[in-house]
Design a protein around this motif. Structure first.
Motif, mmCIF file in Angstrom:
data_model
loop_
_atom_site.group_PDB
_atom_site.id
_atom_site.type_symbol
_atom_site.label_atom_id
_atom_site.label_comp_id
_atom_site.label_asym_id
_atom_site.label_seq_id
_atom_site.Cartn_x
_atom_site.Cartn_y
_atom_site.Cartn_z
ATOM 1 N N CYS A 47 20.334 25.745 -23.914
ATOM 2 C CA CYS A 47 21.220 24.894 -23.097
ATOM 3 C C CYS A 47 22.619 25.479 -22.956
ATOM 4 C CB CYS A 47 21.293 23.479 -23.678
ATOM 5 S SG CYS A 47 19.688 22.678 -23.795
ATOM 6 N N GLU A 118 14.497 15.146 -15.369
ATOM 7 C CA GLU A 118 15.941 15.233 -15.556
ATOM 8 C C GLU A 118 16.336 15.249 -17.025
ATOM 9 O OE1 GLU A 118 17.559 12.032 -13.400
ATOM 10 O OE2 GLU A 118 17.019 12.827 -11.432
ATOM 11 N N ARG A 121 15.857 19.344 -21.265
ATOM 12 C CA ARG A 121 16.965 20.275 -21.375
ATOM 13 C C ARG A 121 16.492 21.714 -21.609
ATOM 14 N NH1 ARG A 121 21.847 17.954 -22.480
ATOM 15 N NH2 ARG A 121 22.622 20.044 -22.110
ATOM 16 N N SER A 159 20.709 24.254 -14.430
ATOM 17 C CA SER A 159 20.607 24.133 -15.891
ATOM 18 C C SER A 159 21.963 24.385 -16.545
ATOM 19 C CB SER A 159 19.567 25.121 -16.428
ATOM 20 O OG SER A 159 20.041 26.457 -16.385
ATOM 21 N N GLU A 162 24.084 21.219 -15.880
ATOM 22 C CA GLU A 162 23.577 20.104 -16.679
ATOM 23 C C GLU A 162 24.003 20.240 -18.138
ATOM 24 O OE1 GLU A 162 21.502 16.791 -18.138
ATOM 25 O OE2 GLU A 162 22.132 17.323 -16.102
ATOM 26 N N LYS A 165 27.741 19.262 -18.401
ATOM 27 C CA LYS A 165 28.056 18.115 -17.557
ATOM 28 C C LYS A 165 29.264 17.312 -18.032
ATOM 29 C CE LYS A 165 24.625 15.110 -19.789
ATOM 30 N NZ LYS A 165 23.390 14.319 -19.552
ATOM 31 N N LYS A 169 30.769 18.950 -12.888
ATOM 32 C CA LYS A 169 29.871 18.079 -12.134
ATOM 33 C C LYS A 169 29.884 18.508 -10.668
ATOM 34 C CE LYS A 169 30.475 14.042 -15.120
ATOM 35 N NZ LYS A 169 30.852 12.599 -15.198
#
Length: 475
Positions: A47, A118, A121, A159, A162, A165, A169
């Motif tokens: 992530c 959604e 991750r 990714s 996200e 975030k 954004k």
């Protein structure tokens, strides 16, 4: 918008965000002697956590790479599905070869599936062979060409955003821009103006809704607005009986009184009223957006030479859009004021009237100075000063308006008068708290250009009536 003299956020193109993403890929690649493709797979799997990636690679690099399928396999079996060797593609870590068409079909379906999940991750993609754990990275995708390559690039960028975030954004109204919140900003409670013109709340990403809270804005949009429109349609064929106040319904031209126990709650009427105000304000907002677009086209056609003038004109017209948004959502704010606070509702209506008049004056001035600046004729310096003054004045007034509402209209009296002598009095028209030596209400008579600087106070205390003050003056 600024915080302590610093901007709260910055607007970036998707390419600029991609460059930021690739800097992190290059950093991991160079420090740990990895290919860009392998570094990308590692960051996607973790992530985009640089610290975690560094820790895992320092602890046991070979073991970590093996877990992710980033080392060669001992399996030398060859699976062929294609017409010739030129059409076959495999990952760098296994010998399983498939045709480009098979890869394209597999990756297209996989990326679309992961996009729908959604909450997922960890978005690593493995080899097309069912039991193979070899990772598929940019190095493999590069061989497949468009449109899979473009889809994979969008997947990587999504990714990255996200995973970040909290600070990055995308604009909810366009695919061209993303907004990065600056690290020193202590709160998420602020509005964003994207370069596409869309204005939204950073916290909930709904349309900008000040002075209404995010929860109330969501409740209004998702439930109350739909309910109010249904009630409005029903109200066209139902009214109240003048005798018993129960519902009377129109049946083929004949009004019939229904059971009194089915009477319409008074709150429904308030909901319909505020929905009507909302829709009227929304129509005015749309007109302001059209005005902004027309002005932008006008400045482009006129080839306005000074970039600063174009920027100032656009900001001034954008302000009208922002002000219309505030007026629109102040209608919703009024709905959530308790019925026990009638004085606050009346004060809100009064402030809305003043704010609307102030905005109308700002717009009249804008038409005059915009034409003057674009034409470049005589008096252009005066036009520029006038543009700056009207933008600053209107912006300050609406900040005062929003703050007053967000602070709960606490200048308004809510308790009954008591028979005591005080050094202040409340206006019977707008309920503003004035000093005892004021002969007229300061709120009712102040100029639009300079709203009064008053300390917001707690008015849940005893107050003398305006009539008492008049009696004292008469004596």
């Amino acid at each position: 918008m600024n915080y302590n003299g610093r901007r709260l956020y910055s607007v970036h193109t998707r390419e600029e965000i991609r460059e930021k993403m690739m800097k992190e890929v290059v950093q991991i690649s160079e420090v740990f002697s990895l290919s860009l493709s392998d570094a990308t797979v590692i960051l996607v799997h973790l992530c985009w956590n640089l610290c975690k990636a560094s820790d895992r690679l320092v602890d046991d690099k070979e073991k970590f790479l093996s877990e992710l399928g980033l080392v060669g396999s001992s399996d030398e079996d060859l699976e062929v599905d294609g017409e010739g060797d030129d059409n076959l593609v495999s990952t760098p870590f296994c010998s399983h070869k498939f045709s480009r068409d098979c890869w394209r079909d597999y990756l297209s379906k996989t990326l679309k599936k992961k996009k729908k999940k959604e909450d997922e991750r960890v978005l690593s993609i493995s080899c097309l062979s069912q039991d193979c754990v070899a990772s598929v990275g940019p190095g493999t995708v590069e061989k497949l060409g468009e449109p899979v390559k473009e889809m994979y690039e969008r997947y990587l960028l999504a990714s990255f955003m996200e995973s970040n975030k909290e600070t990055i954004k995308r604009c909810p109204d366009c695919d061209d821009y993303a907004i990065k919140r600056h690290d020193e900003v202590p709160s998420e409670d602020f509005d964003v103006v994207c370069l596409c013109g869309h204005i939204f709340c950073w916290s909930c990403q709904l349309e900008s809704h000040r002075p209404v809270t995010c929860n109330n804005a969501s409740f209004w949009l998702n439930e109350l607005l739909y309910k109010s429109r249904n009630l409005a349609r029903t109200a066209k064929r139902i009214k109240h009986c003048p005798e018993c106040y129960s519902l009377v319904e129109n049946h083929d031209g004949v009004w019939k009184c229904t059971d009194c126990s089915v009477s319409q709650p008074s709150n429904d009427s308030a909901l319909i009223r505020h929905m009507t105000l909302w829709e009227t304000s929304d129509a005015a907002l749309q007109r302001s957006k059209w005005d902004l677009e027309a002005v932008e086209e006008k400045t482009m056609d006129a080839n306005c030479s000074r970039e600063l003038d174009v920027k100032a004109i656009r900001e001034a017209w954008m302000l009208t859009v922002q002000c219309r948004l505030v007026l629109k959502w102040s209608c919703v704010f009024g709905y959530f004021i308790s019925d026990y606070h009638i004085a606050k509702k009346e004060y809100l209506d009064y402030l809305r009237e003043k704010a609307t008049a102030n905005l109308s004056k700002h717009k009249e001035t804008l038409h005059e100075v915009t034409d003057g600046i674009i034409s470049g004729g005589g008096g252009i310096i005066a036009f520029r000063e006038k543009l700056g003054d009207t933008t600053e004045t209107t912006g300050n007034y609406f900040r005062f308006f929003v703050k007053t509402l967000e602070d709960g209209l606490c200048d308004v009296k809510v308790d009954a008068y008591e028979d005591v002598t005080t050094d202040y009095w409340f206006c019977d028209r707008c309920t503003f708290k004035n000093d005892s030596f004021d002969q007229e209400c300061r709120m009712c008579v102040f100029s639009f250009e300079s709203p009064p600087h008053v300390a917001l106070c707690n008015v849940n205390s005893s107050a003398s009536s305006h009539q008492q003050q008049q009696d004292k003056r008469a004596q």
